[in-house]
Design an enzyme around this catalytic site. Structure first.
Site, short mmCIF file in Angstrom:
data_model
loop_
_atom_site.label_atom_id
_atom_site.label_comp_id
_atom_site.label_asym_id
_atom_site.label_seq_id
_atom_site.Cartn_x
_atom_site.Cartn_y
_atom_site.Cartn_z
N ARG A 1 -13.51 -5.07 -9.83
CA ARG A 1 -13.87 -3.83 -9.13
C ARG A 1 -15.40 -3.70 -9.03
O ARG A 1 -15.93 -3.24 -8.03
CB ARG A 1 -13.26 -2.61 -9.83
CG ARG A 1 -11.74 -2.59 -9.87
CD ARG A 1 -11.07 -2.33 -8.55
NE ARG A 1 -11.48 -1.10 -7.94
CZ ARG A 1 -10.86 -0.53 -6.89
NH1 ARG A 1 -9.78 -1.10 -6.37
NH2 ARG A 1 -11.30 0.57 -6.37
N GLU B 1 1.26 -6.00 -8.77
CA GLU B 1 0.81 -6.66 -7.54
C GLU B 1 0.92 -8.18 -7.65
O GLU B 1 1.29 -8.85 -6.68
CB GLU B 1 -0.62 -6.21 -7.22
CG GLU B 1 -0.66 -4.73 -6.83
CD GLU B 1 -2.07 -4.19 -6.64
OE1 GLU B 1 -2.19 -3.00 -6.31
OE2 GLU B 1 -3.06 -4.94 -6.82
N PHE C 1 -4.82 7.56 6.99
CA PHE C 1 -5.25 6.23 7.44
C PHE C 1 -4.19 5.15 7.22
O PHE C 1 -4.44 3.98 7.50
CB PHE C 1 -6.57 5.83 6.74
CG PHE C 1 -6.50 5.81 5.24
CD1 PHE C 1 -5.95 4.73 4.54
CD2 PHE C 1 -7.02 6.87 4.49
CE1 PHE C 1 -5.89 4.71 3.16
CE2 PHE C 1 -6.97 6.86 3.10
CZ PHE C 1 -6.40 5.78 2.44
N TYR D 1 0.82 -1.21 0.00
CA TYR D 1 0.00 0.00 0.00
C TYR D 1 0.86 1.27 0.00
O TYR D 1 0.40 2.32 0.45
CB TYR D 1 -0.95 -0.01 1.19
CG TYR D 1 -2.23 -0.81 0.97
CD1 TYR D 1 -3.10 -0.52 -0.09
CD2 TYR D 1 -2.59 -1.85 1.83
CE1 TYR D 1 -4.26 -1.24 -0.29
CE2 TYR D 1 -3.77 -2.58 1.63
CZ TYR D 1 -4.60 -2.26 0.58
OH TYR D 1 -5.77 -2.96 0.38
N THR E 1 -15.39 1.39 -2.23
CA THR E 1 -14.47 1.29 -1.09
C THR E 1 -15.23 1.38 0.24
O THR E 1 -14.98 0.59 1.16
CB THR E 1 -13.43 2.43 -1.16
OG1 THR E 1 -12.82 2.41 -2.45
CG2 THR E 1 -12.37 2.29 -0.08
N ASN F 1 -12.88 -3.57 4.77
CA ASN F 1 -13.82 -3.73 3.66
C ASN F 1 -13.61 -5.01 2.84
O ASN F 1 -13.92 -5.06 1.65
CB ASN F 1 -13.80 -2.47 2.78
CG ASN F 1 -12.45 -2.20 2.16
OD1 ASN F 1 -11.51 -2.97 2.36
ND2 ASN F 1 -12.35 -1.12 1.43
N HIS G 1 -9.55 -6.69 -1.56
CA HIS G 1 -8.77 -5.79 -2.40
C HIS G 1 -8.85 -6.27 -3.83
O HIS G 1 -8.86 -7.48 -4.08
CB HIS G 1 -7.29 -5.78 -1.99
CG HIS G 1 -6.39 -5.25 -3.06
ND1 HIS G 1 -6.24 -3.90 -3.29
CD2 HIS G 1 -5.67 -5.87 -4.03
CE1 HIS G 1 -5.43 -3.72 -4.33
NE2 HIS G 1 -5.08 -4.90 -4.80
P1 ATP Z 1 -8.14 -1.62 -2.35
O1 ATP Z 1 -6.92 -0.89 -2.89
O2 ATP Z 1 -7.87 -2.30 -1.02
O3 ATP Z 1 -8.73 -2.55 -3.37
P2 ATP Z 1 -9.80 0.63 -2.97
O4 ATP Z 1 -9.01 0.67 -4.25
O5 ATP Z 1 -11.28 0.52 -3.09
O6 ATP Z 1 -9.29 -0.56 -2.05
P3 ATP Z 1 -8.10 2.70 -1.93
O7 ATP Z 1 -8.41 4.14 -2.05
O8 ATP Z 1 -7.03 2.11 -2.79
O9 ATP Z 1 -9.47 1.89 -2.07
O10 ATP Z 1 -7.74 2.43 -0.39
C1 ATP Z 1 -7.03 1.27 0.01
C2 ATP Z 1 -7.64 0.75 1.28
O11 ATP Z 1 -7.38 1.66 2.34
C3 ATP Z 1 -9.17 0.62 1.29
O12 ATP Z 1 -9.65 -0.53 0.67
C4 ATP Z 1 -9.47 0.63 2.77
O13 ATP Z 1 -9.17 -0.64 3.38
C5 ATP Z 1 -8.47 1.68 3.26
N1 ATP Z 1 -9.05 3.02 3.25
C6 ATP Z 1 -9.31 3.81 2.17
N2 ATP Z 1 -9.84 4.98 2.52
C7 ATP Z 1 -9.91 4.96 3.88
C8 ATP Z 1 -10.37 5.88 4.86
N3 ATP Z 1 -10.85 7.08 4.51
N4 ATP Z 1 -10.30 5.50 6.16
C9 ATP Z 1 -9.80 4.30 6.52
N5 ATP Z 1 -9.35 3.38 5.64
C10 ATP Z 1 -9.41 3.69 4.34
MG MG Z 2 -6.90 0.64 -4.28
#
Ligand code: ATP
Ligand code: MG
Length: 139
Positions: free
Chosen positions: A85, A126, A57, A49, A91, A112, A115
């Site tokens: 997706r 990845e 966060f 990440y 998200t 959530n 991923h």
């Molecule tokens: P992922 O990358 O895990 O598939 P995503 O692409 O939907 O999720 P991202 O914006 O990439 O969302 O954020 C990565 C992860 O960080 C999210 O899936 C969630 O677990 C966490 N996350 C994102 N936004 C927040 C927030 N505002 N507060 C807390 N955790 C968050």
């Molecule tokens: Mg993401």
């Protein structure tokens, strides 16, 4: 055909939703190419990440992703990145469409459940981060 990368996150594994999520993915046309259950180290989660390192966060996200076991997957289907997706949902589960994995299983915007890579280029990175070429070439 396209291959994308996915993780069943610690909340979903701990809550006993892994089998249902795998079933849903298969029902949506994804073929499981590679799969491994593991517990991420802090450095693995931070590296994975890294794009979010400056976000408020980030520390909490890394703590969550390392709290217990996850399931790493390589998933193949037509338009795999985009379709995954869609099946995942937004998200924030509060905004996720009915029937999506996050609507069904996610606890919060952080916890959530799943991923999915956000583009073909990130999927390739990845997949390489977690799987060997041999694992990804098994059919
Ligand atoms: P992922 O990358 O895990 O598939 P995503 O692409 O939907 O999720 P991202 O914006 O990439 O969302 O954020 C990565 C992860 O960080 C999210 O899936 C969630 O677990 C966490 N996350 C994102 N936004 C927040 C927030 N505002 N507060 C807390 N955790 C968050
Ligand atoms: Mg993401």
């Amino acid at each position: 055909m396209q291959t994308t990368f996915s993780i069943i996150k610690p909340d979903a594994v701990a809550n006993g939703h892994a089998g249902k999520i795998l079933s849903l993915l298969e029902a949506n046309g994804f073929r499981i190419v590679a799969l491994r259950m593991t517990r991420l180290s802090q450095s693995q989660a931070e590296g994975f990440y890294a794009v979010h390192a400056a976000r408020p966060f980030f520390a909490s996200l890394v703590k969550f992703m390392t709290e217990s076991s996850v399931i790493l997957m390589a998933l193949e289907r037509e338009d795999a990145v985009l379709k995954l997706r869609e099946v995942m949902g937004a998200t924030n589960p509060a905004n996720a469409a009915d029937g999506t994995i996050r609507k069904l299983f996610a606890e919060s915007i952080e916890r959530n459940s799943i991923h999915g890579s956000d583009a073909p280029e990130t999927a390739a990175e990845e997949l390489k981060y977690f799987f060997t070429g041999i694992e990804l070439s098994q059919r």
